[in-house]
Motif scaffolding. Structure first.
Motif, mmCIF file in Angstrom:
data_model
loop_
_atom_site.group_PDB
_atom_site.id
_atom_site.type_symbol
_atom_site.label_atom_id
_atom_site.label_comp_id
_atom_site.label_asym_id
_atom_site.label_seq_id
_atom_site.Cartn_x
_atom_site.Cartn_y
_atom_site.Cartn_z
ATOM 1 N N UNK A 185 0.848 -1.194 0.000
ATOM 2 C CA UNK A 185 0.000 0.000 0.000
ATOM 3 C C UNK A 185 0.883 1.243 0.000
ATOM 4 N N UNK A 186 1.899 1.238 0.859
ATOM 5 C CA UNK A 186 2.899 2.300 0.889
ATOM 6 C C UNK A 186 4.148 1.761 1.576
ATOM 7 N N UNK A 187 5.298 2.197 1.092
ATOM 8 C CA UNK A 187 6.577 1.889 1.721
ATOM 9 C C UNK A 187 7.130 3.196 2.267
ATOM 10 N N UNK A 188 7.234 3.281 3.595
ATOM 11 C CA UNK A 188 7.738 4.489 4.248
ATOM 12 C C UNK A 188 9.139 4.195 4.758
ATOM 13 N N UNK A 189 10.146 4.859 4.171
ATOM 14 C CA UNK A 189 11.539 4.628 4.528
ATOM 15 C C UNK A 189 12.032 5.767 5.428
ATOM 16 N N UNK A 225 6.310 12.374 12.327
ATOM 17 C CA UNK A 225 5.259 12.024 13.283
ATOM 18 C C UNK A 225 3.867 12.289 12.702
ATOM 19 N N UNK A 226 3.742 13.360 11.944
ATOM 20 C CA UNK A 226 2.466 13.666 11.288
ATOM 21 C C UNK A 226 2.121 12.589 10.254
ATOM 22 N N UNK A 227 3.126 12.124 9.530
ATOM 23 C CA UNK A 227 2.909 11.063 8.555
ATOM 24 C C UNK A 227 2.451 9.783 9.241
ATOM 25 N N UNK A 228 3.118 9.416 10.326
ATOM 26 C CA UNK A 228 2.761 8.196 11.044
ATOM 27 C C UNK A 228 1.346 8.289 11.611
ATOM 28 N N UNK A 229 0.952 9.468 12.022
ATOM 29 C CA UNK A 229 -0.392 9.663 12.563
ATOM 30 C C UNK A 229 -1.469 9.541 11.484
ATOM 31 N N UNK A 230 -1.074 9.709 10.216
ATOM 32 C CA UNK A 230 -2.043 9.686 9.122
ATOM 33 C C UNK A 230 -2.274 8.289 8.535
ATOM 34 N N UNK A 231 -1.465 7.318 8.941
ATOM 35 C CA UNK A 231 -1.571 5.966 8.388
ATOM 36 C C UNK A 231 -2.862 5.304 8.865
ATOM 37 N N UNK A 232 -3.433 4.495 7.994
ATOM 38 C CA UNK A 232 -4.604 3.701 8.348
ATOM 39 C C UNK A 232 -4.397 2.260 7.894
ATOM 40 N N UNK A 233 -4.987 1.319 8.640
ATOM 41 C CA UNK A 233 -4.956 -0.071 8.225
ATOM 42 C C UNK A 233 -3.789 -0.854 8.799
ATOM 43 N N UNK A 234 -3.422 -1.917 8.103
ATOM 44 C CA UNK A 234 -2.405 -2.861 8.580
ATOM 45 C C UNK A 234 -0.996 -2.327 8.321
ATOM 46 N N UNK A 235 -0.103 -2.594 9.271
ATOM 47 C CA UNK A 235 1.264 -2.062 9.228
ATOM 48 C C UNK A 235 2.264 -3.172 9.573
ATOM 49 N N UNK A 236 3.344 -3.214 8.804
ATOM 50 C CA UNK A 236 4.483 -4.084 9.119
ATOM 51 C C UNK A 236 5.704 -3.189 9.310
ATOM 52 N N UNK A 237 6.477 -3.458 10.370
ATOM 53 C CA UNK A 237 7.644 -2.638 10.701
ATOM 54 C C UNK A 237 8.918 -3.455 10.543
ATOM 55 N N UNK A 238 9.880 -2.919 9.816
ATOM 56 C CA UNK A 238 11.181 -3.563 9.647
ATOM 57 C C UNK A 238 12.276 -2.584 10.058
ATOM 58 N N UNK A 239 13.106 -2.989 11.032
ATOM 59 C CA UNK A 239 14.170 -2.116 11.525
ATOM 60 C C UNK A 239 15.531 -2.754 11.284
ATOM 61 N N UNK A 240 16.315 -2.126 10.434
ATOM 62 C CA UNK A 240 17.735 -2.449 10.302
ATOM 63 C C UNK A 240 18.462 -1.607 11.340
ATOM 64 N N UNK A 241 19.259 -2.238 12.191
ATOM 65 C CA UNK A 241 19.904 -1.499 13.274
ATOM 66 C C UNK A 241 20.871 -0.432 12.775
ATOM 67 N N UNK A 242 21.267 -0.482 11.505
ATOM 68 C CA UNK A 242 22.142 0.595 11.014
ATOM 69 C C UNK A 242 21.384 1.891 10.778
ATOM 70 N N UNK A 243 20.046 1.867 10.963
ATOM 71 C CA UNK A 243 19.294 3.126 10.956
ATOM 72 C C UNK A 243 19.765 4.034 12.087
ATOM 73 N N UNK A 244 20.175 3.392 13.199
ATOM 74 C CA UNK A 244 20.669 4.129 14.363
ATOM 75 C C UNK A 244 22.103 4.567 14.103
ATOM 76 N N UNK A 271 4.245 7.165 18.543
ATOM 77 C CA UNK A 271 3.313 7.728 17.567
ATOM 78 C C UNK A 271 2.434 6.636 16.969
ATOM 79 N N UNK A 272 3.018 5.494 16.661
ATOM 80 C CA UNK A 272 2.243 4.390 16.089
ATOM 81 C C UNK A 272 1.282 3.807 17.120
ATOM 82 N N UNK A 273 1.732 3.686 18.362
ATOM 83 C CA UNK A 273 0.865 3.148 19.410
ATOM 84 C C UNK A 273 -0.333 4.054 19.671
ATOM 85 N N UNK A 274 -0.155 5.357 19.458
ATOM 86 C CA UNK A 274 -1.235 6.323 19.688
ATOM 87 C C UNK A 274 -2.166 6.458 18.485
ATOM 88 N N UNK A 275 -1.802 5.839 17.373
ATOM 89 C CA UNK A 275 -2.644 5.886 16.176
ATOM 90 C C UNK A 275 -3.670 4.755 16.251
#
Length: 313
Positions: A185-189, A225-244, A271-275
């Protein structure tokens, strides 16, 4: 235990055991709505790093992350909440070292077992290529057999969206291209700061990819944070630790300077938990590349999983 897994140890505070064949009738229902709303999670370690191109060692990630998890109290002071949700540690996948395709096929079968009992998957890598096993199993649950109803949230220093890398289509460097092939549906990087011209051009051509470069987040984190608040529906989260940023997470497959702060991940989770309009249906954390117990990257990775479970289990 799942078919084709073994048990090297458990993540802290996980349930003592899991028997998929003794769950009650409700949990065995094939109703997809029950799965989407489920608060049950199952952890699978995937000790595989055969396509790594720089720093090997992520095959040891599941072991040292689990060990590090026992350094935390059950009360999560960050979110002022007790980690008392229902989750199981199903052990490690019996991977096929040197064969990414067979490993991910086996992982897909294991995740499908969890999904069949309305238990949502958490993967601990291992290299980033393993995400596809979980994502494909979730696709099979969809009526459309693709990701058209699922938003992918991807935290990473790299886009990982090149079509082939060193002649391979199945690789840690191509994982988000394989995910994109499944029509999300959307890929948010998030946290991106390293990519090729080919990847840049591909992303710019797509209507369903949204990027938040690390350099832009330093100036305007609220936009994310505004983008994350606007998401609707099912979400899958993938975290590569090199993001940090490697100041906090040096032991990764491909460390890249000027990355996210650990508190950024906490803010993303909150933000996701509050959506209330989303349902998180899967999660993976990958690319902790160290065999040293007490490694600071593993400790941070354990904290991220601990925070995730506190908020979503």
């Amino acid at each position: 235990m799942l078919f084709n897994t073994f048990e090297p140890g458990k993540f802290a505070f996980s349930a003592e055991s899991i028997d998929l064949y003794e769950l009650d009738n409700e949990s065995q229902s094939k109703d997809s709505a029950l799965f989407v709303k489920s608060k049950k999670w199952g952890i699978i370690g995937v000790p595989f790093d055969s396509t790594c191109s720089y720093h090997h060692g992520s095959r040891y990630g599941p072991t040292i992350i689990r060990e590090a998890s026992f350094g935390f109290e059950q009360y999560n002071s960050t979110f002022e909440k007790l980690l008392d949700g229902e989750f199981y540690d199903c052990g490690d996948l019996n991977v096929v070292h040197g064969n990414c395709s067979k490993t991910c096929d086996s992982l897909e079968d294991a995740v499908a077992e969890l999904i069949g009992s309305n238990i949502k998957p958490i993967l601990i890598g291992g290299e980033h290529s393993v995400s596809i096993g979980s994502v494909k199993a979730l696709c099979a649950k969809e009526e459309s057999n693709d990701l058209s109803d699922i938003t992918i949230i991807h935290l990473d220093a790299h886009r990982d969206i090149i079509d082939t890398y060193i002649g391979e289509k199945d690789s840690h460097a191509t994982i988000m291209r394989r995910v994109h092939d499944l029509n999300p549906k959307e890929l948010i990087q998030i946290g991106i700061r390293s990519f090729s011209i080919e990847e840049k051009e591909f992303v710019e051509e797509q209507k369903n990819i949204c990027s938040f470069l690390a350099k832009d987040l330093f100036d305007d984190f609220d936009a994310l944070l505004e983008k994350l608040d606007s998401i609707e529906g099912k979400v899958y989260i993938s975290i590569d630790m090199d993001a940090i940023d490697p100041a906090f997470a040096p032991s990764v497959g491909n460390p890249t300077p000027n990355g996210l702060h650990p508190i950024d991940v906490e803010n993303i989770f909150e933000a996701l938990a509050n959506n209330e309009n989303i349902d998180v249906i899967g999660f993976d954390l990958v690319e902790v590349a160290s065999d040293k117990l007490g490694d600071i990257t593993a400790v941070l990775a354990a904290k991220i999983i601990y925070d995730f479970l506190t908020l979503f289990a």
